[in-house]
Design a protein around this motif. Structure first.
Motif, PDB file in Angstrom:
ATOM      1  N   MET A   1      57.339  40.328  43.703  1.00  7.46           N
ATOM      2  CA  MET A   1      56.103  39.657  43.409  1.00  7.46           C
ATOM      3  C   MET A   1      56.251  38.284  42.462  1.00  7.46           C
ATOM      4  O   MET A   1      56.983  37.962  41.836  1.00  7.46           O
ATOM      5  N   SER A   2      55.270  37.354  43.262  1.00  7.57           N
ATOM      6  CA  SER A   2      55.485  36.182  42.700  1.00  7.57           C
ATOM      7  C   SER A   2      54.494  35.775  41.198  1.00  7.57           C
ATOM      8  O   SER A   2      54.027  36.652  40.773  1.00  7.57           O
ATOM      9  N   SER A   3      54.519  34.516  41.072  1.00  4.21           N
ATOM     10  CA  SER A   3      53.685  34.138  39.787  1.00  4.21           C
ATOM     11  C   SER A   3      52.632  33.390  40.142  1.00  4.21           C
ATOM     12  O   SER A   3      52.386  32.238  39.830  1.00  4.21           O
ATOM     13  N   THR A   4      52.144  33.705  41.441  1.00  4.72           N
ATOM     14  CA  THR A   4      50.829  33.053  42.084  1.00  4.72           C
ATOM     15  C   THR A   4      49.670  33.996  41.919  1.00  4.72           C
ATOM     16  O   THR A   4      49.532  34.943  42.087  1.00  4.72           O
ATOM     17  N   ILE A   5      48.419  33.203  41.612  1.00  2.02           N
ATOM     18  CA  ILE A   5      47.217  33.994  41.574  1.00  2.02           C
ATOM     19  C   ILE A   5      46.414  33.273  43.116  1.00  2.02           C
ATOM     20  O   ILE A   5      46.266  31.982  42.881  1.00  2.02           O
ATOM     21  N   VAL A   6      46.064  34.220  43.894  1.00  8.58           N
ATOM     22  CA  VAL A   6      45.486  33.621  44.945  1.00  8.58           C
ATOM     23  C   VAL A   6      43.875  33.752  44.889  1.00  8.58           C
ATOM     24  O   VAL A   6      43.463  34.865  44.379  1.00  8.58           O
ATOM     25  N   VAL A   7      43.233  32.678  45.446  1.00  9.03           N
ATOM     26  CA  VAL A   7      41.883  32.618  45.290  1.00  9.03           C
ATOM     27  C   VAL A   7      41.120  32.615  46.462  1.00  9.03           C
ATOM     28  O   VAL A   7      41.703  31.560  47.267  1.00  9.03           O
ATOM     29  N   GLY A   8      40.190  33.416  47.189  1.00  8.36           N
ATOM     30  CA  GLY A   8      39.514  33.378  48.127  1.00  8.36           C
ATOM     31  C   GLY A   8      38.146  32.643  47.986  1.00  8.36           C
ATOM     32  O   GLY A   8      37.527  32.940  46.985  1.00  8.36           O
ATOM     33  N   PHE A   9      38.201  31.268  48.680  1.00  4.71           N
ATOM     34  CA  PHE A   9      37.334  30.380  48.190  1.00  4.71           C
ATOM     35  C   PHE A   9      36.550  29.766  49.630  1.00  4.71           C
ATOM     36  O   PHE A   9      37.059  29.577  50.530  1.00  4.71           O
ATOM     37  N   ASP A  10      35.112  29.915  49.247  1.00  6.05           N
ATOM     38  CA  ASP A  10      34.349  29.437  50.657  1.00  6.05           C
ATOM     39  C   ASP A  10      33.274  28.257  50.299  1.00  6.05           C
ATOM     40  O   ASP A  10      32.293  28.189  50.893  1.00  6.05           O
ATOM     41  N   GLY A  11      33.583  27.692  48.913  1.00  3.31           N
ATOM     42  CA  GLY A  11      32.577  26.777  48.491  1.00  3.31           C
ATOM     43  C   GLY A  11      31.200  27.299  47.989  1.00  3.31           C
ATOM     44  O   GLY A  11      30.496  26.206  47.464  1.00  3.31           O
ATOM     45  N   SER A  12      31.143  28.463  47.721  1.00  8.20           N
ATOM     46  CA  SER A  12      29.974  28.912  47.067  1.00  8.20           C
ATOM     47  C   SER A  12      29.854  28.978  45.440  1.00  8.20           C
ATOM     48  O   SER A  12      31.057  28.664  45.026  1.00  8.20           O
ATOM     49  N   GLU A  13      28.861  28.889  44.610  1.00  6.10           N
ATOM     50  CA  GLU A  13      28.952  28.913  43.383  1.00  6.10           C
ATOM     51  C   GLU A  13      29.841  29.912  42.575  1.00  6.10           C
ATOM     52  O   GLU A  13      30.363  29.803  41.748  1.00  6.10           O
ATOM     53  N   TRP A  21      37.956  30.527  36.650  1.00  6.11           N
ATOM     54  CA  TRP A  21      38.558  31.889  36.083  1.00  6.11           C
ATOM     55  C   TRP A  21      40.067  31.755  36.188  1.00  6.11           C
ATOM     56  O   TRP A  21      40.684  31.725  35.284  1.00  6.11           O
ATOM     57  N   ALA A  22      40.422  31.854  37.379  1.00  2.00           N
ATOM     58  CA  ALA A  22      41.776  31.918  38.007  1.00  2.00           C
ATOM     59  C   ALA A  22      42.640  30.638  37.360  1.00  2.00           C
ATOM     60  O   ALA A  22      43.618  31.069  37.096  1.00  2.00           O
ATOM     61  N   ALA A  23      42.111  29.470  37.596  1.00  2.00           N
ATOM     62  CA  ALA A  23      42.840  28.350  36.899  1.00  2.00           C
ATOM     63  C   ALA A  23      43.174  28.577  35.558  1.00  2.00           C
ATOM     64  O   ALA A  23      44.100  28.195  35.205  1.00  2.00           O
ATOM     65  N   LYS A  24      42.217  28.921  34.675  1.00  2.00           N
ATOM     66  CA  LYS A  24      42.213  29.001  33.241  1.00  2.00           C
ATOM     67  C   LYS A  24      43.225  29.994  32.960  1.00  2.00           C
ATOM     68  O   LYS A  24      44.230  30.248  32.168  1.00  2.00           O
ATOM     69  N   THR A  25      43.219  31.337  33.649  1.00  2.00           N
ATOM     70  CA  THR A  25      44.191  32.336  33.636  1.00  2.00           C
ATOM     71  C   THR A  25      45.663  31.697  34.057  1.00  2.00           C
ATOM     72  O   THR A  25      46.566  32.250  33.190  1.00  2.00           O
ATOM     73  N   ALA A  26      45.753  31.238  35.045  1.00  2.00           N
ATOM     74  CA  ALA A  26      46.957  30.707  35.459  1.00  2.00           C
ATOM     75  C   ALA A  26      47.609  29.809  34.468  1.00  2.00           C
ATOM     76  O   ALA A  26      48.963  29.919  34.222  1.00  2.00           O
ATOM     77  N   GLU A  27      46.737  29.047  33.755  1.00  2.00           N
ATOM     78  CA  GLU A  27      47.239  28.045  32.908  1.00  2.00           C
ATOM     79  C   GLU A  27      47.753  28.893  31.428  1.00  2.00           C
ATOM     80  O   GLU A  27      48.985  28.517  31.174  1.00  2.00           O
ATOM     81  N   ARG A  28      47.020  29.953  31.109  1.00  2.00           N
ATOM     82  CA  ARG A  28      47.553  30.585  30.075  1.00  2.00           C
ATOM     83  C   ARG A  28      48.778  31.567  30.304  1.00  2.00           C
ATOM     84  O   ARG A  28      49.648  31.627  29.638  1.00  2.00           O
ATOM     85  N   GLN A  29      49.118  31.741  31.412  1.00  2.00           N
ATOM     86  CA  GLN A  29      50.141  32.692  31.917  1.00  2.00           C
ATOM     87  C   GLN A  29      51.209  32.067  32.517  1.00  2.00           C
ATOM     88  O   GLN A  29      52.205  32.664  32.985  1.00  2.00           O
ATOM     89  N   GLY A  30      51.050  30.641  32.740  1.00  2.00           N
ATOM     90  CA  GLY A  30      52.225  29.941  33.361  1.00  2.00           C
ATOM     91  C   GLY A  30      52.360  30.119  34.874  1.00  2.00           C
ATOM     92  O   GLY A  30      53.446  30.305  35.432  1.00  2.00           O
ATOM     93  N   LYS A  31      51.206  30.200  35.450  1.00  2.00           N
ATOM     94  CA  LYS A  31      51.308  30.599  37.044  1.00  2.00           C
ATOM     95  C   LYS A  31      50.801  29.481  37.794  1.00  2.00           C
ATOM     96  O   LYS A  31      50.102  28.584  37.266  1.00  2.00           O
ATOM     97  N   GLU A  77      40.944  19.659  37.510  1.00  2.00           N
ATOM     98  CA  GLU A  77      40.090  19.012  36.281  1.00  2.00           C
ATOM     99  C   GLU A  77      40.010  19.994  35.146  1.00  2.00           C
ATOM    100  O   GLU A  77      39.991  19.651  33.959  1.00  2.00           O
ATOM    101  N   VAL A  78      40.059  21.343  35.360  1.00  2.00           N
ATOM    102  CA  VAL A  78      40.085  22.575  34.367  1.00  2.00           C
ATOM    103  C   VAL A  78      41.364  22.887  33.830  1.00  2.00           C
ATOM    104  O   VAL A  78      41.463  23.299  32.669  1.00  2.00           O
ATOM    105  N   ALA A  79      42.408  22.704  34.650  1.00  2.00           N
ATOM    106  CA  ALA A  79      43.602  23.096  34.507  1.00  2.00           C
ATOM    107  C   ALA A  79      44.717  22.143  34.869  1.00  2.00           C
ATOM    108  O   ALA A  79      45.610  22.414  35.785  1.00  2.00           O
ATOM    109  N   PRO A  80      44.870  20.971  34.364  1.00  2.00           N
ATOM    110  CA  PRO A  80      45.630  19.863  35.258  1.00  2.00           C
ATOM    111  C   PRO A  80      47.299  20.348  35.163  1.00  2.00           C
ATOM    112  O   PRO A  80      48.014  19.650  35.971  1.00  2.00           O
ATOM    113  N   ASP A  81      47.743  21.100  34.262  1.00  2.00           N
ATOM    114  CA  ASP A  81      48.944  21.320  34.544  1.00  2.00           C
ATOM    115  C   ASP A  81      49.495  22.633  35.251  1.00  2.00           C
ATOM    116  O   ASP A  81      50.645  22.946  35.385  1.00  2.00           O
ATOM    117  N   VAL A  82      48.437  23.019  36.079  1.00  2.00           N
ATOM    118  CA  VAL A  82      48.673  24.148  37.114  1.00  2.00           C
ATOM    119  C   VAL A  82      48.999  23.753  38.332  1.00  2.00           C
ATOM    120  O   VAL A  82      48.148  22.998  38.881  1.00  2.00           O
TER     121      VAL A  82
END
Length: 289
Positions: A1-13, A21-31, A77-82
């Motif tokens: 198991m990696s330390s990666t959060i995968v996001v399915g993205f299609d450009g919708s709101e 949400w994923a970016a902020k979670t990754a920032e907190r969890q160091g992923k 923009e929301v999680a520059p260290d991720v």
């Protein structure tokens, strides 16, 4: 198991909200975050002989590539260290995300989408993802509120994974856990209608309290700062979960269950939760899945 959060993205709101949400979670969890853009070139089954021209395919792919680049910029923009990586693949979004889940810590999607991800978690594709993903799946069904992490517990050992995730996220978010357990699908009025006496109902309620207390007990020492609230009632599980998650930051459920949560994410109950929930819904895998 990696330390990666995968996001399915299609450009919708909805996908953008899920990405943040994923970016902020990754920032907190160091992923890290991996953004997947999917595009389809297969025509519908009712027109299998129709061939999409290459120039149209190029435009579709270019749009998907543009979307993931915008996603990368949003993460920065929301999680520059991720750390963030992007990729675009041809294929069905659900199948691609299931494949990505093999090496992911978590797969995150929006509850509404555009193009190739339309209805991702409101139809068969979403149910397949919940049932077959190797990692937990997070459906961003809304931004939620400032309240606790809500978790559905069915009283069986299968609830262990959901409880563990709920306590971990609650500690991370600095909030409490609200445990919701329904010991029957019937309401109190319906139970009276079947001839159950008040003392019988009380006995059933007390037994349910004991079951939930037993399931929760082990987490108190591991998460001493997390306050626990227990909601133990008759009634359908979906209705109670949605009701008690109105102010929640996160709603956690298992992908399998029994009793009040049987088939929670594989049938009508899952559709009700995902259509009506107003906060992110985390689907954790049960043992041996």
């Amino acid at each position: 198991m990696s330390s990666t959060i995968v996001v399915g993205f299609d450009g919708s709101e909805s996908a953008l909200e899920a990405l943040i949400w994923a970016a902020k979670t990754a920032e907190r969890q160091g992923k890290s975050v991996s953004v997947l853009g999917a595009y389809e070139t297969q025509t519908a089954a009712y027109a299998p002989a129709l061939v999409i021209p290459q120039d149209v395919i190029d435009v579709i792919r270019a749009e998907a590539e543009s979307n993931v680049q915008k996603a990368a910029a949003a993460v920065a923009e929301v999680a520059p260290d991720v750390k963030v990586k992007v990729k675009v693949e041809e294929g069905r979004p659900g199948s691609l995300l299931i494949a990505e889940s093999e090496d992911a810590d978590l797969v995150v999607i929006g509850s509404r989408g555009l193009g190739g991800v339309r209805g991702l978690f409101l139809g068969s594709v979403g149910v397949d993802l919940a049932a077959h993903a190797k990692s937990p799946v997070l459906v961003h069904a809304g931004t939620g509120g400032p309240g606790p992490v809500v978790v559905g517990v069915d009283g069986s050992p299968l609830s262990e994974g959901a409880l563990k995730a709920a306590f971990a996220y609650a500690q991370e978010l600095g909030t409490g856990v609200r445990v919701v357990h329904t010991w029957t699908d019937l309401s109190s009025d319906a139970l009276y209608g079947y001839g159950l006496e008040p003392q019988q109902l009380q006995r059933l309620a007390d037994e349910a309290q004991e079951v939930v207390a037993e399931r929760v007990a082990g987490f108190g020492s591991d998460y001493p700062d997390v306050e626990v609230e227990r909601i133990i009632v008759p009634d359908g599980p979906a209705a109670q979960l949605v009701e008690h998650a109105k102010d929640a930051q996160l709603l956690v459920v298992g992908s399998r269950g029994r009793g009040g949560f049987k088939g929670l994410l594989l049938g009508s109950t899952s559709q009700a939760v995902l259509h009506k929930a107003t906060c992110p819904v985390l689907v954790v895998k049960t043992p041996h899945e």
